[in-house]
Design a protein around this motif. Structure first.
Motif, PDB file in Angstrom:
ATOM      1  N   PHE A 168       0.830  -1.208   0.000  1.00 33.23           N
ATOM      2  CA  PHE A 168       0.000   0.000   0.000  1.00 33.23           C
ATOM      3  C   PHE A 168       0.863   1.256   0.000  1.00 33.23           C
ATOM      4  CE2 PHE A 168      -2.371   3.364   2.169  1.00 33.23           C
ATOM      5  CZ  PHE A 168      -3.542   3.384   1.415  1.00 33.23           C
ATOM      6  N   ARG A 169       1.893   1.272   0.831  1.00 32.99           N
ATOM      7  CA  ARG A 169       2.760   2.453   0.904  1.00 32.99           C
ATOM      8  C   ARG A 169       3.468   2.714  -0.421  1.00 32.99           C
ATOM      9  NH1 ARG A 169       3.705   0.770   6.420  1.00 32.99           N
ATOM     10  NH2 ARG A 169       5.379  -0.617   5.717  1.00 32.99           N
ATOM     11  N   SER A 170       3.802   1.662  -1.147  1.00 33.25           N
ATOM     12  CA  SER A 170       4.517   1.850  -2.413  1.00 33.25           C
ATOM     13  C   SER A 170       3.646   2.517  -3.471  1.00 33.25           C
ATOM     14  CB  SER A 170       5.031   0.502  -2.936  1.00 33.25           C
ATOM     15  OG  SER A 170       3.959  -0.321  -3.370  1.00 33.25           O
ATOM     16  N   PHE A 171       2.320   2.442  -3.310  1.00 31.64           N
ATOM     17  CA  PHE A 171       1.415   3.060  -4.276  1.00 31.64           C
ATOM     18  C   PHE A 171       1.166   4.538  -3.982  1.00 31.64           C
ATOM     19  CE2 PHE A 171       0.182  -1.395  -4.984  1.00 31.64           C
ATOM     20  CZ  PHE A 171       0.163  -1.430  -6.367  1.00 31.64           C
ATOM     21  N   ILE A 172       1.560   5.023  -2.810  1.00 37.77           N
ATOM     22  CA  ILE A 172       1.305   6.416  -2.448  1.00 37.77           C
ATOM     23  C   ILE A 172       2.311   7.315  -3.163  1.00 37.77           C
ATOM     24  CG2 ILE A 172       1.174   8.087  -0.567  1.00 37.77           C
ATOM     25  CD1 ILE A 172       0.453   5.780   1.296  1.00 37.77           C
ATOM     26  N   ASN A 173       1.800   8.263  -3.952  1.00 41.43           N
ATOM     27  CA  ASN A 173       2.688   9.142  -4.712  1.00 41.43           C
ATOM     28  C   ASN A 173       3.001  10.418  -3.933  1.00 41.43           C
ATOM     29  OD1 ASN A 173       0.492  10.937  -5.057  1.00 41.43           O
ATOM     30  ND2 ASN A 173      -0.141   9.918  -6.946  1.00 41.43           N
ATOM     31  N   ALA A 174       3.741  11.319  -4.564  1.00 40.66           N
ATOM     32  CA  ALA A 174       4.184  12.541  -3.890  1.00 40.66           C
ATOM     33  C   ALA A 174       3.030  13.460  -3.518  1.00 40.66           C
ATOM     34  CB  ALA A 174       5.175  13.288  -4.780  1.00 40.66           C
ATOM     35  N   LEU A 175       1.878  13.284  -4.170  1.00 36.82           N
ATOM     36  CA  LEU A 175       0.712  14.108  -3.866  1.00 36.82           C
ATOM     37  C   LEU A 175      -0.148  13.508  -2.761  1.00 36.82           C
ATOM     38  CD1 LEU A 175      -0.318  15.129  -7.501  1.00 36.82           C
ATOM     39  CD2 LEU A 175       0.982  16.457  -5.824  1.00 36.82           C
ATOM     40  N   GLY A 176       0.236  12.318  -2.291  1.00 38.34           N
ATOM     41  CA  GLY A 176      -0.426  11.749  -1.134  1.00 38.34           C
ATOM     42  C   GLY A 176      -1.549  10.781  -1.408  1.00 38.34           C
ATOM     43  N   TYR A 177      -1.832  10.458  -2.675  1.00 37.41           N
ATOM     44  CA  TYR A 177      -2.881   9.482  -2.961  1.00 37.41           C
ATOM     45  C   TYR A 177      -2.275   8.254  -3.649  1.00 37.41           C
ATOM     46  CZ  TYR A 177      -2.927  11.460  -7.745  1.00 37.41           C
ATOM     47  OH  TYR A 177      -2.585  11.900  -9.000  1.00 37.41           O
ATOM     48  N   THR A 178      -3.013   7.155  -3.639  1.00 37.96           N
ATOM     49  CA  THR A 178      -2.516   5.917  -4.234  1.00 37.96           C
ATOM     50  C   THR A 178      -2.739   5.938  -5.742  1.00 37.96           C
ATOM     51  OG1 THR A 178      -4.633   4.851  -3.721  1.00 37.96           O
ATOM     52  CG2 THR A 178      -2.829   4.518  -2.166  1.00 37.96           C
ATOM     53  N   SER A 179      -1.730   5.491  -6.474  1.00 38.15           N
ATOM     54  CA  SER A 179      -1.812   5.536  -7.935  1.00 38.15           C
ATOM     55  C   SER A 179      -0.848   4.539  -8.544  1.00 38.15           C
ATOM     56  CB  SER A 179      -1.477   6.948  -8.446  1.00 38.15           C
ATOM     57  OG  SER A 179      -0.101   7.236  -8.244  1.00 38.15           O
ATOM     58  N   VAL A 180      -1.017   4.330  -9.843  1.00 39.49           N
ATOM     59  CA  VAL A 180       0.030   3.748 -10.671  1.00 39.49           C
ATOM     60  C   VAL A 180       0.475   4.857 -11.612  1.00 39.49           C
ATOM     61  CG1 VAL A 180      -0.719   1.353 -10.537  1.00 39.49           C
ATOM     62  CG2 VAL A 180      -1.686   2.837 -12.298  1.00 39.49           C
ATOM     63  N   VAL A 181       1.673   4.742 -12.147  1.00 43.64           N
ATOM     64  CA  VAL A 181       2.227   5.829 -12.944  1.00 43.64           C
ATOM     65  C   VAL A 181       2.841   5.285 -14.227  1.00 43.64           C
ATOM     66  CG1 VAL A 181       4.411   5.749 -11.652  1.00 43.64           C
ATOM     67  CG2 VAL A 181       3.798   7.818 -12.926  1.00 43.64           C
ATOM     68  N   SER A 182       2.598   5.982 -15.319  1.00 40.28           N
ATOM     69  CA  SER A 182       3.199   5.660 -16.605  1.00 40.28           C
ATOM     70  C   SER A 182       4.039   6.838 -17.071  1.00 40.28           C
ATOM     71  CB  SER A 182       2.120   5.357 -17.654  1.00 40.28           C
ATOM     72  OG  SER A 182       1.404   4.190 -17.327  1.00 40.28           O
ATOM     73  N   GLN A 183       4.987   6.564 -17.938  1.00 39.70           N
ATOM     74  CA  GLN A 183       5.830   7.616 -18.510  1.00 39.70           C
ATOM     75  C   GLN A 183       5.303   7.988 -19.886  1.00 39.70           C
ATOM     76  OE1 GLN A 183      10.339   7.468 -18.431  1.00 39.70           O
ATOM     77  NE2 GLN A 183       9.976   7.067 -20.592  1.00 39.70           N
ATOM     78  N   ILE A 184       5.049   9.278 -20.093  1.00 39.66           N
ATOM     79  CA  ILE A 184       4.468   9.745 -21.352  1.00 39.66           C
ATOM     80  C   ILE A 184       5.335  10.846 -21.945  1.00 39.66           C
ATOM     81  CG2 ILE A 184       2.484  10.938 -22.377  1.00 39.66           C
ATOM     82  CD1 ILE A 184       0.662   9.462 -20.584  1.00 39.66           C
ATOM     83  N   ILE A 185       5.450  10.837 -23.268  1.00 43.67           N
ATOM     84  CA  ILE A 185       6.108  11.917 -24.004  1.00 43.67           C
ATOM     85  C   ILE A 185       5.106  12.447 -25.019  1.00 43.67           C
ATOM     86  CG2 ILE A 185       8.010  12.559 -25.541  1.00 43.67           C
ATOM     87  CD1 ILE A 185       9.601  10.201 -24.382  1.00 43.67           C
ATOM     88  N   CYS A 186       4.952  13.772 -25.081  1.00 43.43           N
ATOM     89  CA  CYS A 186       4.062  14.368 -26.078  1.00 43.43           C
ATOM     90  C   CYS A 186       4.771  15.517 -26.779  1.00 43.43           C
ATOM     91  CB  CYS A 186       2.755  14.843 -25.445  1.00 43.43           C
ATOM     92  SG  CYS A 186       2.870  16.400 -24.529  1.00 43.43           S
ATOM     93  N   ASP A 187       4.210  15.959 -27.914  1.00 41.85           N
ATOM     94  CA  ASP A 187       4.778  17.107 -28.622  1.00 41.85           C
ATOM     95  C   ASP A 187       4.019  18.370 -28.232  1.00 41.85           C
ATOM     96  OD1 ASP A 187       2.391  17.111 -30.038  1.00 41.85           O
ATOM     97  OD2 ASP A 187       3.255  16.319 -31.888  1.00 41.85           O
ATOM     98  N   CYS A 188       4.298  19.486 -28.898  1.00 38.75           N
ATOM     99  CA  CYS A 188       3.698  20.758 -28.501  1.00 38.75           C
ATOM    100  C   CYS A 188       2.223  20.857 -28.859  1.00 38.75           C
ATOM    101  CB  CYS A 188       4.471  21.930 -29.108  1.00 38.75           C
ATOM    102  SG  CYS A 188       4.491  21.959 -30.911  1.00 38.75           S
ATOM    103  N   ASP A 189       1.715  19.924 -29.670  1.00 42.72           N
ATOM    104  CA  ASP A 189       0.288  19.886 -29.991  1.00 42.72           C
ATOM    105  C   ASP A 189      -0.477  18.931 -29.088  1.00 42.72           C
ATOM    106  OD1 ASP A 189       0.438  21.712 -32.149  1.00 42.72           O
ATOM    107  OD2 ASP A 189       1.205  20.121 -33.450  1.00 42.72           O
ATOM    108  N   GLY A 190       0.229  18.296 -28.160  1.00 40.39           N
ATOM    109  CA  GLY A 190      -0.421  17.341 -27.275  1.00 40.39           C
ATOM    110  C   GLY A 190      -0.550  15.954 -27.865  1.00 40.39           C
TER     111      GLY A 190
END
Length: 289
Positions: A168-190
């Motif tokens: 449970f603790r490993s899912f808590i992110n820097a904002l304080g809620y539980t989450s999973v996280v993915s890495q995304i790259i986008c361009d200037c148009d989104g």
């Protein structure tokens, strides 16, 4: 847990808005007007019909089960579930399903088909000409040269079991809620250029970048001589530009302003995606990563 489905769908709207094709054949979506379609699926009619056609082509060789719905109705149930995180009564009735029936099998089938097409529609610029064109657009947008895109973590809320305390603790992110996280790259148009990883929410951005395929490619100079824009969670490096922590002159101040402008594109893109696909806002997580 995969997020290819909502991400893939989100990047199609811009393409489809410019191509109002005549699809001809009737479908279960025909009884809904455009306003109802957007309320139920958070997508335009051309986008929905494009998805239905693409899925139908992929599924045409599959032997349907006797209890299986027609492909259009399966797509209808899945898109409605993506948009709201639950199945609405109007769509279940249209598909001939009861409110007590769980559409997870239908959603899972359609999700698998769409996810299998994601690499066709989400692609990083691979040729020098393609990379140069992306970089020129970004330079025109914010003034920073030789930038290929914006790098950021995308957090998706989950309900993790509090009974497994370490997990449970490993899912808590820097904002304080539980989450999973993915890495995304986008361009200037989104436009989404890359989606990688699915880590517990407590994973640091730099750690995720260092272990990612795209991170290793950049470190090996496969995409030189270009940069990615990253926030404060990343280290300034040969291929990642971060903001100046304590700007001491006008040049550094202007750089930070330009950096913030392009970084804001990613936040806008993620916010738009999460509003459109409510399913990406909350998941119940039953396993650890």
């Amino acid at each position: 847990m995969a997020f290819a489905v909502p991400v893939w769908l989100a990047v199609q709207e811009e393409l489809l808005a410019q191509n109002e094709a005549d699809y001809g054949a009737s479908s279960c979506f025909d009884t809904f007007d455009d306003e109802a379609l957007f309320q139920l699926f958070h997508l335009s009619r051309p986008c929905i019909l494009f998805i239905a056609d693409a899925v139908r082509i992929r599924m045409k060789d599959a032997a349907p089960k006797k209890s299986q719905l027609p492909v259009d109705e399966m797509v209808m149930v899945a898109l409605n579930y993506y948009a709201h995180g639950v199945s609405t009564t109007a769509v279940l009735q249209k598909a001939g399903l009861r409110q007590t029936e769980c559409p997870t099998t239908v959603v899972g089938t359609i999700s698998g088909v769409i996810a299998g097409m994601s690499d066709v529609f989400i692609s990083f610029p691979l040729t020098l000409d393609a990379r140069t064109n992306v970089a020129l657009k970004i330079e025109k947008f914010c003034g920073i040269p030789n930038v290929l895109g914006v790098l950021a973590p995308a957090h998706f809320k989950i309900r993790a079991s509090p009974y497994e305390k370490d997990a449970f603790r490993s899912f808590i992110n820097a904002l304080g809620y539980t989450s999973v996280v993915s890495q995304i790259i986008c361009d200037c148009d989104g436009n989404i250029l890359s989606v990688e990883k699915c880590c517990v929410g407590g994973t640091f951005e730099q750690e995720m970048w260092d272990s990612s395929f795209k991170g290793r490619e950049m470190q090996e100079d496969l995409h030189s001589p270009f940069w990615l824009i990253g926030g404060k969670g990343y280290h300034l490096s040969k291929h990642v530009l971060t903001p100046v922590s304590l700007p001491a002159n006008n040049n550094e101040i202007r750089f930070n302003e330009a950096h913030a402008k392009i970084l804001d594109v990613m936040q806008t893109t993620l916010d738009s995606m999460k509003r459109r696909f409510r399913l990406s806002m909350m998941h119940w997580c039953r396993k650890t990563y």
